[in-house]
Scaffold this motif. Structure first.
Motif, PDB file in Angstrom:
ATOM      1  N   PHE A 139       0.822  -1.202   0.000  1.00  0.00           N
ATOM      2  CA  PHE A 139       0.000   0.000   0.000  1.00  0.00           C
ATOM      3  C   PHE A 139       0.863   1.263   0.000  1.00  0.00           C
ATOM      4  N   GLN A 140       2.071   1.124   0.545  1.00  0.00           N
ATOM      5  CA  GLN A 140       2.989   2.259   0.612  1.00  0.00           C
ATOM      6  C   GLN A 140       3.328   2.795  -0.782  1.00  0.00           C
ATOM      7  N   GLN A 141       3.305   1.902  -1.781  1.00  0.00           N
ATOM      8  CA  GLN A 141       3.667   2.293  -3.143  1.00  0.00           C
ATOM      9  C   GLN A 141       2.566   3.112  -3.815  1.00  0.00           C
ATOM     10  N   ASP A 142       1.369   3.074  -3.226  1.00  0.00           N
ATOM     11  CA  ASP A 142       0.236   3.808  -3.798  1.00  0.00           C
ATOM     12  C   ASP A 142       0.406   5.295  -3.513  1.00  0.00           C
ATOM     13  N   ASP A 143       0.313   6.116  -4.565  1.00  0.00           N
ATOM     14  CA  ASP A 143       0.538   7.551  -4.410  1.00  0.00           C
ATOM     15  C   ASP A 143      -0.657   8.295  -3.825  1.00  0.00           C
ATOM     16  N   ASN A 144      -1.828   7.649  -3.751  1.00  0.00           N
ATOM     17  CA  ASN A 144      -3.000   8.390  -3.254  1.00  0.00           C
ATOM     18  C   ASN A 144      -2.859   8.686  -1.768  1.00  0.00           C
ATOM     19  N   THR A 145      -3.469   9.767  -1.355  1.00  0.00           N
ATOM     20  CA  THR A 145      -3.411  10.177   0.052  1.00  0.00           C
ATOM     21  C   THR A 145      -4.781  10.065   0.712  1.00  0.00           C
ATOM     22  N   ASN A 146      -5.619   9.177   0.172  1.00  0.00           N
ATOM     23  CA  ASN A 146      -6.952   8.976   0.743  1.00  0.00           C
ATOM     24  C   ASN A 146      -6.861   8.251   2.079  1.00  0.00           C
ATOM     25  N   PRO A 147      -7.805   8.532   2.971  1.00  0.00           N
ATOM     26  CA  PRO A 147      -7.753   7.903   4.293  1.00  0.00           C
ATOM     27  C   PRO A 147      -8.164   6.432   4.260  1.00  0.00           C
ATOM     28  N   ILE A 148      -7.788   5.714   5.293  1.00  0.00           N
ATOM     29  CA  ILE A 148      -8.212   4.334   5.471  1.00  0.00           C
ATOM     30  C   ILE A 148      -8.941   4.226   6.804  1.00  0.00           C
ATOM     31  N   ILE A 149      -9.721   3.167   6.932  1.00  0.00           N
ATOM     32  CA  ILE A 149     -10.409   2.896   8.197  1.00  0.00           C
ATOM     33  C   ILE A 149      -9.930   1.554   8.720  1.00  0.00           C
TER      34      ILE A 149
ATOM     35  N   LEU B  69     -31.191   3.556   5.230  1.00  0.00           N
ATOM     36  CA  LEU B  69     -30.143   3.750   4.226  1.00  0.00           C
ATOM     37  C   LEU B  69     -30.426   2.871   3.019  1.00  0.00           C
ATOM     38  N   SER B  70     -30.214   3.418   1.838  1.00  0.00           N
ATOM     39  CA  SER B  70     -30.438   2.621   0.626  1.00  0.00           C
ATOM     40  C   SER B  70     -29.248   2.752  -0.296  1.00  0.00           C
ATOM     41  N   PHE B  71     -28.074   2.382   0.222  1.00  0.00           N
ATOM     42  CA  PHE B  71     -26.867   2.478  -0.593  1.00  0.00           C
ATOM     43  C   PHE B  71     -25.828   1.482  -0.085  1.00  0.00           C
ATOM     44  N   ALA B  72     -24.800   1.268  -0.889  1.00  0.00           N
ATOM     45  CA  ALA B  72     -23.708   0.377  -0.513  1.00  0.00           C
ATOM     46  C   ALA B  72     -22.737   1.133   0.394  1.00  0.00           C
ATOM     47  N   PRO B  73     -22.461   0.624   1.592  1.00  0.00           N
ATOM     48  CA  PRO B  73     -21.598   1.343   2.537  1.00  0.00           C
ATOM     49  C   PRO B  73     -20.220   1.680   1.966  1.00  0.00           C
ATOM     50  N   LEU B  74     -19.579   0.741   1.253  1.00  0.00           N
ATOM     51  CA  LEU B  74     -18.238   0.999   0.733  1.00  0.00           C
ATOM     52  C   LEU B  74     -18.254   2.135  -0.298  1.00  0.00           C
ATOM     53  N   ALA B  75     -19.253   2.125  -1.174  1.00  0.00           N
ATOM     54  CA  ALA B  75     -19.362   3.190  -2.165  1.00  0.00           C
ATOM     55  C   ALA B  75     -19.617   4.534  -1.485  1.00  0.00           C
ATOM     56  N   TYR B  76     -20.440   4.503  -0.447  1.00  0.00           N
ATOM     57  CA  TYR B  76     -20.726   5.728   0.309  1.00  0.00           C
ATOM     58  C   TYR B  76     -19.445   6.273   0.956  1.00  0.00           C
ATOM     59  N   LEU B  77     -18.648   5.392   1.569  1.00  0.00           N
ATOM     60  CA  LEU B  77     -17.411   5.817   2.222  1.00  0.00           C
ATOM     61  C   LEU B  77     -16.435   6.434   1.226  1.00  0.00           C
ATOM     62  N   LYS B  78     -16.389   5.856   0.023  1.00  0.00           N
ATOM     63  CA  LYS B  78     -15.490   6.376  -1.001  1.00  0.00           C
ATOM     64  C   LYS B  78     -15.950   7.751  -1.479  1.00  0.00           C
ATOM     65  N   LEU B  79     -17.251   7.886  -1.775  1.00  0.00           N
ATOM     66  CA  LEU B  79     -17.762   9.127  -2.350  1.00  0.00           C
ATOM     67  C   LEU B  79     -17.792  10.260  -1.328  1.00  0.00           C
ATOM     68  N   ASN B  80     -18.238   9.974  -0.105  1.00  0.00           N
ATOM     69  CA  ASN B  80     -18.459  11.028   0.889  1.00  0.00           C
ATOM     70  C   ASN B  80     -17.255  11.321   1.777  1.00  0.00           C
ATOM     71  N   HIS B  81     -16.369  10.343   1.932  1.00  0.00           N
ATOM     72  CA  HIS B  81     -15.233  10.553   2.836  1.00  0.00           C
ATOM     73  C   HIS B  81     -13.883  10.237   2.194  1.00  0.00           C
ATOM     74  N   GLY B  82     -13.902   9.823   0.949  1.00  0.00           N
ATOM     75  CA  GLY B  82     -12.658   9.561   0.245  1.00  0.00           C
ATOM     76  C   GLY B  82     -11.909   8.346   0.722  1.00  0.00           C
ATOM     77  N   VAL B  83     -12.566   7.467   1.460  1.00  0.00           N
ATOM     78  CA  VAL B  83     -11.890   6.294   2.029  1.00  0.00           C
ATOM     79  C   VAL B  83     -11.468   5.340   0.914  1.00  0.00           C
ATOM     80  N   SER B  84     -10.211   4.906   0.968  1.00  0.00           N
ATOM     81  CA  SER B  84      -9.716   3.992  -0.066  1.00  0.00           C
ATOM     82  C   SER B  84      -9.804   2.533   0.357  1.00  0.00           C
TER      83      SER B  84
END
Length: 740
Positions: A461-471, A541-556
């Motif tokens: 994961f260190q090689q990935d240039d993105n700076t998105n947060p993780i949980i 809620l009527s959505f996929a949690p992972l997609a929501y986390l990516k779109l709303n919080h930038g979680v990778s």
């Protein structure tokens, strides 16, 4: 004749200059020798008993990883031209102000950058012993004009047991080494208020403050006592302006840290703890005369005694040392007999009393007699005084207690030297014997902790240039939660490798604020709370949690740590997040389940959602039929609904009345929406159309007939004294966006 006189004067001045130069060089050699000896003693007393690999093992345990991460962050931030005073890598997206121990991390940044944070932290721990001894040596040499006395006082202050106890994990309490440097130049300022003395005293006060606000508050109290004891000179026209300059310079030097601590004190109520905390972490009177439980020979005996004390070893090891007590007794006797400045004695007494906390503790007990009486002490005032209430652990005043005991031990040694024939050999023999006795009494073996292995995923994961947060799940909840300490040890070590922002963090002054942030978002609340999120009110809620986390919080990525999740929580989260994950078992002690949110990017979902939370009027959570969350309400109970859109909706729940049928009225934002008779024979479904506004909404459930207490109904033979009306379960709101 005149020429001869000039020659004699010149010759005399040259001899005087030569003498001064010789004495100066001799003094510096003695200082260097003392520094070398304290370095050797630190090696023998601190490092040799554990003999660890400084790159693979920490001196201390648990929170040492937090402080090592602190050092790493400073290096990372400075290298990447980021503000190091706000750690944006934890508690994403809020971040965390670094309100304490700024100077150590900054000072050791070059070492951290070259050798890594583990070595840097370990070297810092060792340096506190060396510099504490050397600083006390310089101060005592100035006070007593005797290098032998100074060396012994340096040993006392460097290796006293509380220093070892604090070194288990608390940088802001074991960083005591700058105290004697400040006091030295503060005394010099009073004796000779030159520009250099004023500047250096201000500089060292600021260094103490930026190293530890705990120490800074203690030193401020010392300054106040000393200045008031010498008030005539302090407030004289000649000297008072110098004190004002000292204060202004100190404020300027420490302004970056002072701004952060003041800001957090004003806006964050979690900077302060309750009175029970002050009582729990007070020094025990018996602790001052009981050897440290870290002592290799007295360990078994001391552990039996210390196990009765409140607090923990990193805070309650306050042993003074029998030889130090004896020397100090001579010193105090001599000090009083010679009618010296009483301020030092006042300081010893005041700091000793403050270390005992709000109430007296003796052998772990602070309730005495059959009537549970307590002996209230002046330390209770510190809970309510600004700045002093930041020192949430009264036993930490032992730092200053031992500082002044060191000085009085010096006076005691001086008293002994005055009673024996004067010779260097006598001094040397006595100092060697006393030093060996003190070092024996202060012996300690620090616990150590190996650096945790990092799973392969984080390296890739260190090689990935993105700076998105993780949980990382479980998310760190609070340092007061023992489980959070264990997971922090892993997460903070891993972050040094992957270098990505993390949702969650470890700092009990921020954790409650962050919990509020997480609980205000439905998906974040679910991953934060796990199965604890299951209550009578269910978010719609009527959505996929992972997609929501990516779109709303930038979680990778979302990473589940199987070892730290119980099976119920793990099953709940797997069901919630889905089965599109990979495994990493490269580290057997921490197997991972890894979700990549990019795989959920194609999933559709609605952005219309709301979050429900219970407000007033509810009793504790119970379960019906084994697993259905249920709560009793009293006369009135309310539910808060946060919506991001205006909605027409249906409020649905199941209800059952206690003992007799009752009329339940439903209000939303003070508007009446309907009522229903709730029977006492079993649960019935309730469904009412309501309107929900964008933002916060209050649903009020009102029982017309009120509530009853089971204990007041004889035929029930029930001792329950709660006011009960209706029990509620399965609260949902089916919302639909209003057409505009």
């Amino acid at each position: 004749m005149i020429s001869e006189m000039k020659y004699n004067i010149f010759s005399c001045n040259r001899k005087m200059l030569k003498y001064k130069v010789t004495e100066y060089i001799k003094s510096k050699k003695i200082n260097l020798l003392a520094l070398g000896l304290y370095t050797i003693l630190t090696y023998l007393m601190v490092y040799l008993p554990v003999s660890i690999n400084l790159n693979q093992t920490y001196l201390g345990h648990a929170e040492v990883v937090y402080w090592s991460h602190y050092f790493w962050w400073f290096d990372y931030a400075i290298t990447n031209f980021i503000n190091p005073l706000n750690n944006s890598m934890v508690f994403y997206p809020i971040g965390m102000d670094l309100v304490d121990s700024i100077f150590p991390a900054f000072l050791f940044t070059p070492i951290t950058h070259i050798f890594g944070s583990v070595i840097s932290y370990n070297l810092y721990v060792l340096s506190t012993f060396v510099l504490a001894g050397y600083g006390m040596f310089l101060l005592s040499k100035y006070l007593f004009e005797d290098s032998y006395i100074a060396f012994v006082t340096g040993i006392i202050f460097a290796f006293f047991p509380f220093h070892f106890g604090a070194s288990l994990s608390h940088v802001h309490t074991f960083s005591i080494m700058w105290i004697p440097f400040f006091v030295l130049f503060f005394f010099k300022t009073y004796k000779n208020p030159t520009k250099s003395n004023i500047i250096l005293s201000s500089l060292f006060f600021s260094i103490n403050a930026l190293t530890s606000w705990t120490v800074a508050v203690m030193l401020a109290l010392f300054c106040a006592i000393y200045m008031l004891s010498n008030w005539k000179f302090t407030f004289s026209k000649k000297f008072f302006p110098k004190i004002v300059i000292f204060a202004i310079l100190s404020l300027c030097f420490m302004s970056p840290g002072l701004y952060l601590i003041m800001k957090n004190m004003l806006v964050n109520e979690n900077m302060f703890l309750g009175l029970n905390n002050f009582i729990h972490y007070s020094a025990d009177l018996l602790g001052f005369v009981t050897p440290s439980p870290l002592h290799p020979l007295f360990e078994d005996f001391s552990n039996e005694v210390y196990s009765q004390f409140t607090g923990n070893y990193s805070e309650n090891i306050v042993f003074i040392g029998y030889s130090v007590i004896l020397l100090s007794a001579f010193g105090i006797y001599s000090y009083i007999k010679k009618k010296l400045d009483k301020s030092i004695l006042f300081c010893l007494i005041i700091f000793f009393v403050l270390s005992l906390g709000p109430v007296l503790h003796v052998f772990g007990t602070y309730y005495f007699t059959d009537h549970n009486l307590t002996v209230m002490l002046p330390g209770i005032l510190t809970k309510y005084l600004p700045f002093f209430n930041m020192i949430r652990v009264p036993s930490r005043y032992d730092i200053m207690v031992m500082f002044f005991f060191s000085i009085f031990a010096g006076y005691g040694l001086k008293y002994i030297f005055e009673k024996i024939p004067r010779s260097k050999s006598n001094k040397l023999i006595i100092c060697c014997i006393i030093s060996l006795v003190i070092l024996f009494e202060f012996m300690a073996v620090l616990p150590t902790q190996d650096v945790k292995d990092t799973p392969d995923f984080y390296y890739s994961f260190q090689q990935d240039d993105n700076t998105n947060p993780i949980i990382e799940i479980p998310i760190i909840r609070s340092p007061l939660d023992s489980a959070s300490v264990h997971i922090m040890i892993h997460y903070y070590e891993y972050q040094k490798v992957h270098q990505k922002p993390m949702m969650g963090g470890y700092f009990n002054r921020v954790n409650p604020v962050y919990a509020e942030f997480m609980n205000n978002d439905s998906v974040l609340k679910t991953v934060f709370q796990g199965k604890r999120n299951i209550d009578i009110a269910k978010d719609s809620l009527s959505f996929a949690p992972l997609a929501y986390l990516k779109l709303n919080h930038g979680v990778s990525h979302v990473i589940l740590h199987k070892k730290y999740l119980d099976q119920e929580d793990l099953n709940f989260l797997l069901s919630y997040l889905g089965d599109d994950y990979i495994m990493d078992n490269s580290v057997a002690t921490d197997p991972l389940i890894i979700y990549n949110t990019s795989s959920a990017s194609g999933q559709s979902f609605s952005v219309n959602n709301y979050v429900m939370s219970l407000d007033n009027g509810w009793h504790g959570l119970e379960y019906r039929e084994g697993s259905i969350p249920t709560r009793w309400m009293s006369n009135n109970a309310s539910i808060i609904v946060n919506s991001n859109e205006n909605n027409e909706a249906n409020l649905k729940f199941r209800a059952h009345s206690f003992y007799k049928p009752r009329t339940l009225k439903i209000y939303v934002n003070n508007d009446f929406y309907g009522q229903q008779i709730i029977p006492s024979t079993g649960f019935v479904n309730v469904s009412t159309p309501i309107n929900i506004n964008k933002g916060e909404n209050i649903i009020l459930l009102h029982v017309v007939e009120g509530s009853d207490r089971p204990c007041d109904i004889p035929e029930l033979n029930n001792g329950d004294s709660r006011n009960l009306s209706i029990e509620i379960q399965n609260v949902t709101v089916d919302a639909h966006k209003v057409n505009e």
